[in-house]
Design an enzyme around this catalytic site. Structure first.
Site, mmCIF file in Angstrom:
data_model
loop_
_atom_site.group_PDB
_atom_site.id
_atom_site.type_symbol
_atom_site.label_atom_id
_atom_site.label_comp_id
_atom_site.label_asym_id
_atom_site.label_seq_id
_atom_site.Cartn_x
_atom_site.Cartn_y
_atom_site.Cartn_z
ATOM 1 N N GLY A 164 0.810 -1.212 0.000
ATOM 2 C CA GLY A 164 0.000 0.000 0.000
ATOM 3 C C GLY A 164 0.848 1.269 0.000
ATOM 4 N N CYS A 165 0.197 2.396 -0.146
ATOM 5 C CA CYS A 165 0.924 3.666 -0.344
ATOM 6 C C CYS A 165 1.569 4.152 0.959
ATOM 7 C CB CYS A 165 0.013 4.711 -0.957
ATOM 8 S SG CYS A 165 -1.544 4.999 -0.093
#
Lengths: 342, 342, 342, 342
Positions: B150-151
């Site tokens: 994920g970011c």
């Protein structure tokens, strides 16, 4: 009552002009600016057109200011400049509210550590740092040199001081992250403040020792009665105005979250410019821009037993010019909200 | 080699289309989107005009995908949807790189705590979470279901994992503040993501338990060998792309700052997408937007003995689509940087 | 083949560095900047890290440039400066592509009217103004001093020149409104370009005689064979990059809208960087930012019988550096799109 | 005097709440919103905290409104909805100021051409379209259904109507380009209004026949006494508030520029909300945001003999809610500026 603004061309100065030109209890009688001297104020501030066409920027001649019939001067100048104006104005019996850092610290050593040698350390004893919500209004009447708090510190001290004073926090645990709109940097002509440099960009800066730390720590230390050292990381984000601070703290072992709200309610319950949001809500800068309010809340993380305090202000209003006018309102017995938006 | 993208209408999907349509080693042979099915891809992505006029969005029929001659599918779908596609594609012998949260956690209990009941928990055992800089490229060859990180986690784990692995940090001290551009929220049609709601606005959200905590903590726990709990506060700021994370940690008593740099150099020295800035410099999102890089640095605060780690990524590239392509590059033996900007 | 960039610290220079450092057919061998001389280019341009660590800014010594083994210099300098470098480089047998206004006009009188006395009018005869889509690529081979078109003019001339050449327009009717992102102003340190001055602000400027009028009118006059005078009003809007031009014209009495599209198709049909949208669609700057494309369309207003032409470009790419590289590609026989995004 | 707002959850409604809650001459006694019914107004509008805690959103029951003791209702609803409320309120003796398009046109045919069949055409005869600067304040006293002008039209009609009325312009020559902040689109939940879609993006839209054309042309035709058809191209730009209009016109053969200023002075000389800038200056939206002012100017192009008129307003204030309050102020004999910023 007549007021004047020294240094009217910056962002804080402009906000002072805006507020004071509409203030019901004072007359804005002088605006000074070295670079704009001689120009009509309404040519720079279109909102003065049709209303104050006669107001003209004057140069920054302190002798003339001292000889005027103005009662109160706001100094909206960079640090290291304000101190040149204050002594003569005080001698002439004027009151001074200073928006710079020059009179915010009581200790010239700290000033030297964070800024430079203080050029007029004797004035530090005369000056009073006033967070209006944490000061008895009656005590302001006789103060003639008042330092209005800085922007980051206001967003941090309003939520923290009551909790520190009441002994709810582990004082070594305070970790603060703040993000600020670009107007906090003023109108400095540096490449880093050009539109295309700040737009679509976020970065931390001033690590590990931003100047406002000196003010934050002096006030927290004073509130707790012992030295407080905090972690503070400011960031610039692409918006004009607004500061959001996120403060992570360890509460003292037995402090339930409810106590934080009770303490805040005790200190700020009837205050017009502090708005306490229920736990779980987080303040948003957009709601305070244009107002003199602090919005704040606190949430407990049951996994870490920490509290996460969040607060927002308009850096040019509650963090600068609005707060300075609020101080004036209290000092002279006007309605605390006169000229200011809640 | 032929690749396809499932879910091509979101921001991550669009970045995958952009990268894969120009990638020297693969052919982008299919783009699916329920809402755009039947439209020419070049009508939605003008950069495909004159080059891939024949590419047309297809609906999301998994049987057809399974029967196609495509070797690898990227799933750019919301969590809770990706798991519907993976099994059939795997059965048909396709490789899958998933950009959602569906296969990032190894423990279905954690998935339930942060998301919902996992609808296909048996797949979690087959799936591998891959941070490419921290994985032996050779080991990727035989993996057929890979979860791309994920970011927020990418911006946090890249700097932290080596320091945790090498035992430099007090694991209870990790306090993370992140700010993200609005594209992190995807194209969700909610009032809060309208231009006028996010422009000129900053706020913390997801306190105290944002979903990405599950991924951050699982990876840090795995790196340290014991459970790690961190404080994590994300914020939305008015820009399209970019994440900046500021991580405050207590180093173990005797760890000099220099050791942090040595550890980073050891793990990332020859890596094309990790850029270590000297202490005192802070990364700026503007420098990583459009690239697949992580920029990061660390500074010591001698007053508090804490380290302040700062990192930046483009949330849609290193935080999503760029990293997924980087994983593909390594798995299939292409140049690690193929199709990606350093 | 080796290329150099003179003036690498501005926005156009930075784009040239970005494009040329990744270009498949040339080696970026020199970057000059008076203010950055001696610094590693990778310290200013993080995307060069790990790839071109050895590239260092040199000062702007034209003798050294003339004596180097570089074949082609791009001049990314303000107008009134470029002419100082061109003669010596040409004498030394170098090719020059200039991105400033210094060599765009054929008539020194016009240059004086819009800029100042031209300091080297004899060079105007040697120089060629090249809009690559409207030039026979073969004719470029022997040109050694090429003026790359300006940003506003490119967005206006690409749609207009074919229509003017084919006699479809009433030449007295051309009314142009353009809006530009702030990077068009370069890195000029003026208060008006500070973030807080341009953010949340729109204004027309340069009325009635913006400098780019000289270039627009000279090219339209040349296309039509008779003097053309147009109305042109540029505006600044709060974004980094992009120009959108809206051009209102009276078609000649009997020209159906379809003819405009036929003419465009004839001139631009196979061109990789011109994208013609069907009537009713309007281009959006966001689709061209990062690309070297012009997106354009035209709509008829049956109520007024006017045509409304709309076009968009990235002012730093098709409006500056991308176009300059496109010119190089064509001149040296590289793929027209080499190094550029469609 | 008591006032109410029907439709308080949009951007115009919010501005009405802000203005009327601080207005010295009226009491804001009701705010309605279908979606917010039952919630405290202060939970949505933080500036009401500590001041109007008791104000609660009610549903939109027109019978209850008709039976209330409120004197004046502002309708801040989408077009095609306002007409449902007006008749019952008028029957009950209430005054109505409508901010939608429902009562702005006198001709139901025109309404049908640009919007849809008008559902209550008989009301069009009762309604009056009021540009306050161009109306005798005394005539407002007896009007009970007033249409407040639209945003683009206000920025266009204020400068144009006097010039048209005095016969200074060639009526076939009027070409208007406008750019608007995104709040003009309201809170519509469409992908095109998401932050990441509008940020860093400019585009023309509504070509060639935006709905506001109907209002612009009806008013110009009425001012000139003969049908006027204009060219109007609106654009969206990435800012919250503000409209800038650039209007190119051919003056009648013998009209010197000076006459334009004389006419404006004659119509607007003593008006508090029209500010005429000298030729050569161009208004900037940033100066009118937050105020109810129109800033405008005009420049002559001696090369084309055209005039370029530029104007700016805050689309939510002078273009909507501010103007509606200005109308109320004049109708009820309050100070024209009460509650409004100059």
């Amino acid at each position: 009552m007549k007021v004047g603004i020294v240094g009217s061309s910056g962002y804080s100065g402009a906000e002072l002009v805006r507020i004071l030109s509409r203030h019901p209890d004072v007359e804005l009688a002088a605006v000074t600016s070295r670079q704009l001297a001689g120009q009509a104020a309404s040519s720079v501030f279109p909102f003065l057109r049709e209303r104050m066409e006669e107001l003209v920027f004057t140069g920054s001649n302190v002798e003339e200011m001292a000889g005027s019939d103005i009662d109160l001067y706001f100094l909206a100048l960079p640090h290291g400049v304000a101190y040149e104006f204050a002594p003569k104005l005080l001698e002439a019996g004027k009151d001074v509210v200073d928006l710079s850092a020059d009179f915010r610290l009581s200790n010239p050593e700290t000033y030297r550590e964070f800024y430079a040698d203080h050029p007029a350390p004797q004035l530090l004893e005369k000056a009073h740092y006033i967070l209006p919500e944490l000061t008895d209004a009656k005590s302001l009447k006789d103060l003639d040199l008042i330092a209005s708090p800085g922007c980051y510190p206001t967003s941090i001290l309003i939520p923290l001081i009551p909790l520190v004073k009441e002994g709810l926090l582990d004082l070594e645990s305070i970790i603060i992250n703040s993000v600020s709109g670009v107007s906090g940097a003023g109108k400095k002509l540096a490449e880093t403040y050009l539109f295309c440099e700040r737009n679509e960009s976020v970065k931390a800066y001033g690590i590990p020792k931003h100047r406002h730390l000196s003010e934050i720590e002096e006030q927290l230390s004073s509130a707790s009665g012992s030295p407080v050292v905090v972690q503070f990381t400011p960031h610039l984000v692409p918006m004009n105005r607004g500061i959001a601070s996120t403060i992570v703290v360890d509460p003292k072992a037995d402090a339930p979250l409810q106590e934080a709200f009770q303490v805040w309610e005790k200190y700020y319950g009837p205050k017009p410019f502090v708005s306490i949001l229920p736990t779980g809500q987080t303040p948003d800068t957009v709601h305070v821009v244009g107002s003199n309010r602090v919005d704040m809340s606190v949430t407990e993380d049951p996994r870490t037993n920490r509290w996460i305090i969040t607060s927002c202000i308009d850096n040019l209003l509650k963090g600068a010019s609005g707060q300075a006018v609020q101080i004036m309102n209290l000092k002279y017995g006007f309605d605390e909200s006169a000229g200011l938006n809640p």
